[in-house]
Structure formats: C-alpha cells, structure tokens
Motif scaffolding. Structure first.
Motif, mmCIF file in Angstrom:
data_model
loop_
_atom_site.group_PDB
_atom_site.id
_atom_site.type_symbol
_atom_site.label_atom_id
_atom_site.label_comp_id
_atom_site.label_asym_id
_atom_site.label_seq_id
_atom_site.Cartn_x
_atom_site.Cartn_y
_atom_site.Cartn_z
ATOM 1 N N ILE A 215 0.844 -1.208 0.000
ATOM 2 C CA ILE A 215 0.000 0.000 0.000
ATOM 3 C C ILE A 215 0.885 1.267 0.000
ATOM 4 O O ILE A 215 0.549 2.272 -0.637
ATOM 5 C CB ILE A 215 -0.985 -0.008 1.204
ATOM 6 N N ALA A 216 2.035 1.196 0.684
ATOM 7 C CA ALA A 216 2.929 2.364 0.741
ATOM 8 C C ALA A 216 3.530 2.644 -0.632
ATOM 9 O O ALA A 216 3.715 3.803 -1.015
ATOM 10 C CB ALA A 216 4.032 2.117 1.765
ATOM 11 N N ARG B 180 2.048 1.992 -3.482
ATOM 12 C CA ARG B 180 0.972 2.618 -4.282
ATOM 13 C C ARG B 180 0.812 4.093 -3.898
ATOM 14 O O ARG B 180 0.634 4.956 -4.751
ATOM 15 C CB ARG B 180 -0.346 1.858 -4.088
ATOM 16 N N LEU B 181 0.877 4.387 -2.601
ATOM 17 C CA LEU B 181 0.738 5.778 -2.149
ATOM 18 C C LEU B 181 1.934 6.617 -2.617
ATOM 19 O O LEU B 181 1.767 7.767 -3.033
ATOM 20 C CB LEU B 181 0.618 5.834 -0.623
ATOM 21 N N GLN C 117 1.585 7.683 -6.151
ATOM 22 C CA GLN C 117 0.605 8.742 -6.358
ATOM 23 C C GLN C 117 1.029 10.073 -5.712
ATOM 24 O O GLN C 117 0.841 11.128 -6.302
ATOM 25 C CB GLN C 117 -0.742 8.296 -5.758
ATOM 26 N N PHE C 118 1.560 10.028 -4.499
ATOM 27 C CA PHE C 118 1.694 11.272 -3.709
ATOM 28 C C PHE C 118 3.130 11.739 -3.486
ATOM 29 O O PHE C 118 3.346 12.809 -2.931
ATOM 30 C CB PHE C 118 0.986 11.115 -2.355
ATOM 31 N N LEU D 45 3.194 14.029 1.969
ATOM 32 C CA LEU D 45 2.710 12.834 2.678
ATOM 33 C C LEU D 45 3.877 12.179 3.409
ATOM 34 O O LEU D 45 4.901 11.861 2.789
ATOM 35 C CB LEU D 45 2.106 11.830 1.693
ATOM 36 N N MET E 28 4.916 8.855 5.647
ATOM 37 C CA MET E 28 4.468 7.497 6.001
ATOM 38 C C MET E 28 5.393 6.930 7.062
ATOM 39 O O MET E 28 6.610 7.144 7.016
ATOM 40 C CB MET E 28 4.474 6.606 4.765
ATOM 41 N N ILE F 144 -5.258 2.572 6.619
ATOM 42 C CA ILE F 144 -4.529 3.836 6.817
ATOM 43 C C ILE F 144 -5.064 4.525 8.060
ATOM 44 O O ILE F 144 -6.272 4.704 8.215
ATOM 45 C CB ILE F 144 -4.694 4.773 5.601
ATOM 46 N N ASP G 105 -8.552 12.127 -0.391
ATOM 47 C CA ASP G 105 -7.520 11.806 -1.395
ATOM 48 C C ASP G 105 -6.962 10.401 -1.187
ATOM 49 O O ASP G 105 -6.604 9.700 -2.145
ATOM 50 C CB ASP G 105 -6.334 12.781 -1.294
ATOM 51 N N LEU G 106 -6.844 9.984 0.096
ATOM 52 C CA LEU G 106 -6.186 8.706 0.415
ATOM 53 C C LEU G 106 -7.140 7.520 0.330
ATOM 54 O O LEU G 106 -6.709 6.383 0.113
ATOM 55 C CB LEU G 106 -5.584 8.779 1.833
ATOM 56 N N PHE H 49 -7.109 4.312 -1.861
ATOM 57 C CA PHE H 49 -5.937 3.437 -1.775
ATOM 58 C C PHE H 49 -6.021 2.416 -0.647
ATOM 59 O O PHE H 49 -5.140 1.581 -0.520
ATOM 60 C CB PHE H 49 -4.673 4.284 -1.598
#
Ligand code: TXA
Ligand code: MG
Length: 341
Positions: A84-85, A87-88, A91-92, A97, A99, A192, A204-205, A208
């Motif tokens: 998932i990180a 993918r984020l 995108q970001f 952002l 994490m 998340i 926005d998140l 995901f």
C-alpha cells in the motif's frame, strides 16, 4: 547553546553545495520544503540529530521525519515496506505525505524519538530535493521553529526563531502549502491511520485503502501522559504569543456581534477573505478555502505577534478535505478552547 552566526544561503548551485556540505559535516541547516521550512541534519548522525532537539527545545521523545530524494533512500531507512505504501508513493511522492515504517538500525533511536518506527517523506520542493541529493544523506527535519511556536513558512521566520542556533538557512521563498505534511501509519496492510491531517486529505487517500480513519487526537485534547499513536499529538503546538480563540458561529453576523460586544484593547479578528470588515476592530484575513487558509494561517499567527495583538477571535474553518489540516492547527493553537455560539 553556543552562539554561532547563521549563514543566509540562497538557491544558487554554489549555495546548495555549501548547504549540502554543512549537512554532510554534521551541521544544522534549515531548508525550504513545499509545506514548511525544515531544520535539517544527517538522520544517521546521532550528534547532529541531538543538536536539532537542542536548537528547537524539542522533547526527546518526539520523533523526526526523515526526508529522502528517491526510493533507493527509502530502502536504506525502512524495513518491511508494505504494498500500500508503494501505491501511495507512486501517487503522492514527491509531496506532502509522511508514512511511518519500521526503521532500519542505520537510523539511530534519537532520530525516531526512541520508537522502532520512522516517518519518511520525499519533499517536492526542488531546493530540498537538490540538497538531499547533493549531500547523499537522508535528512531528519522537523519544522524549523522553536518548539511550540508556529511552523516557519519563510526564511525570515526561521531566522526569527533560530538565528545564532544553526549553521545556515537556505532561502527558497514562501512555502506553497503552508501547513505540515499529512502523517499516516498502517495499522495493518490495508488500513490507513491518519495521525496528522495535511493538504493530502482523507478523501484523497481513501481510494488506496480498504479502511481509513482519523486519530481521535485530531479532534480533542490529549492529556500529556496519555498513550498516543504519534508523540507530537501530546505537545502544545503552533501557538503564537497572541491568544487564539476560534469562534464557532452559524454565520458572519453572529460572529461579528459576539466580537463587537467582547472586544477589548489588543483584540483582533482573523476573518475569511469574503467576510466584510467589522467596524472598530482590526481584522486580518486568511483565505476562504482550505488550501488558501493553510497557506496563510501560520503567516497570520506570526503577524499577530508582530503587531502585539493580545487576543484574536478566529472564524472557524471547515473540517473536511484539506480544511481539516487548518482546523487541527487552529484547535491546537487554541489548546482546543472554542467559543460556540
Ligand atoms: O511537512 C512536514 O512534515 C514538515 C517538513 C519540514 O517536512 N516537518 C514536520 O516535522 O512537520 P515535525 O517534526 O514538526 O512533525 C513531525 C510529526 C510529529 O507530530 C511527530 O510526532 C510525528 O510527525 N512523527 C514522526 N515520526 C513518527 C513516528 N515514527 N511515529 C509516529 N509519529 C511520528
Ligand atoms: Mg513541528
């Protein structure tokens, strides 16, 4: 703390080289990012990181965010990077952002405030990126304010707080976003958990993650000895000397009536751009939408101090989208005290 003279650097190639050399040598350099100015040091250098805590007067258990220039650097810092990180990040990053990951032993425990996790962010500001790249160091950087004060969004604000305490500040102009990054962790591989709202919003998140939620400390005061997901939640934050009092009013008229009947010497108002003036009361403005308000909020906090305001009644921002980041900073500055009409 030794008195040193703080160099003011600019974004020329020569100055960026000087900044990155200072960082490599274990010095503290404030750098511009798209959110707020960060007080940088080599995240792997314990002595340098300790100096960050000393210069800010920051509690030792409040961990620092480590800034990277590319994904290779992430692998030098973090363990077990979940899908998932990635993918984020696609995108970001680069962007606002942060994490939280399990940390590698190369990141000393002073940097992570004694936790076995580390917050990581890839800033988009070209000056920050270039300094990290040239230095070759992952850069630990909290906001470059004295602990408890509003985060700096200009190089002048950094010098107001840090002159004589750090080796240099790099002037990269006014920060575009104006509030700090969104901080998230992963409770499990598909959940998340938002620890600090920023301009990258829950909305926005959401696409995901299977599950997403906002920590309750965003909405209410947490006692100093409570167990919290993010140590920064416990501490008083973002406060100018001016007392900040948000007023939750159904409309401008009721806000204005309240202020007119309670104003004393040194009372100011912080209004939306579209609000009319309130006769007889000095007013400042901080935008109409979340993005504009985020850009202006800390600027106005510092201006209130400069004009010597004693108290500022503030129009209440919304609590959805990027606006939640503004709401959160305002509530923290007010110690969660609100006037509800
Ligand atoms: O936009 C930003 O994030 C700015 C710029 C300079 O990048 N930095 C910033 O750093 O706001 P700072 O130190 O002022 O805020 C970091 C926040 C704190 O609330 C801290 O508790 C939380 O992130 N944090 C950092 N590492 C963490 C971790 N491992 N676990 C939980 N929370 C963490
Ligand atoms: Mg901070």
């Amino acid at each position: 703390m030794n008195q040193i003279s703080t160099k003011l650097l600019h974004d020329s190639p020569e100055d960026l080289r000087i900044a990155s050399e200072l960082l490599r040598n274990g010095e503290l350099v404030a750098i511009p990012t798209e959110t707020v100015y960060g007080l940088g040091a080599d995240a792997r250098n314990e002595t340098a990181v300790r100096a960050i805590f000393a210069a800010k007067g920051r509690p030792a258990d409040n961990p620092l965010i480590v800034h990277i220039a590319d994904l290779d650097m992430l692998e030098q810092i973090a363990l077990e990077i979940p899908e998932i990180a990635i993918r984020l990040a696609e995108q970001f990053w680069s962007g606002a952002l942060t994490m939280i990951f399990k940390k590698r032993p190369e990141i000393p425990s002073v940097t992570s405030g004694g936790l076995d996790t580390v917050g990581v962010r890839m800033p988009s500001h070209p000056v920050a990126r270039e300094i990290i790249r040239l230095s070759g160091c992952p850069i630990a950087a909290p906001s470059a304010n004295r602990s408890g004060l509003p985060s700096p969004t200009t190089a002048k604000h950094v010098l107001d707080d840090m002159n004589g305490r750090i080796a240099a500040v790099v002037d990269g102009g006014q920060c575009e976003v104006g509030v700090e990054s969104t901080v998230i962790c992963f409770d499990d591989p598909e959940t998340i958990h938002i620890l600090r709202p920023g301009c990258i919003s829950l909305e926005d998140l959401q696409p995901f993650a299977e599950k997403i939620y906002i920590d309750k400390a965003i909405f209410e005061q947490i006692s100093p000895d409570a167990k919290v997901a993010s140590p920064g939640m416990k501490y008083k934050h973002y406060s100018p000397k001016t007392k900040i009092l948000p007023v939750d009013a159904p409309d401008f008229e009721s806000f204005s009536d309240y202020v007119k009947s309670h104003a004393q010497n040194g009372t100011y108002c912080l209004l939306f751009d579209s609000d009319p003036d309130i006769p007889g009361i000095p007013c400042m403005r901080y935008g109409d939408t979340g993005i504009a308000q985020a850009h202006d909020l800390f600027l106005r906090f510092r201006e209130l101090d400069e004009v010597g305001a004693r108290l500022a009644y503030v129009r209440m921002p919304r609590q959805t989208g990027a606006d939640l980041s503004v709401y959160n900073r305002l509530m923290r500055a007010a110690g969660f005290e609100v006037i509800k009409l």
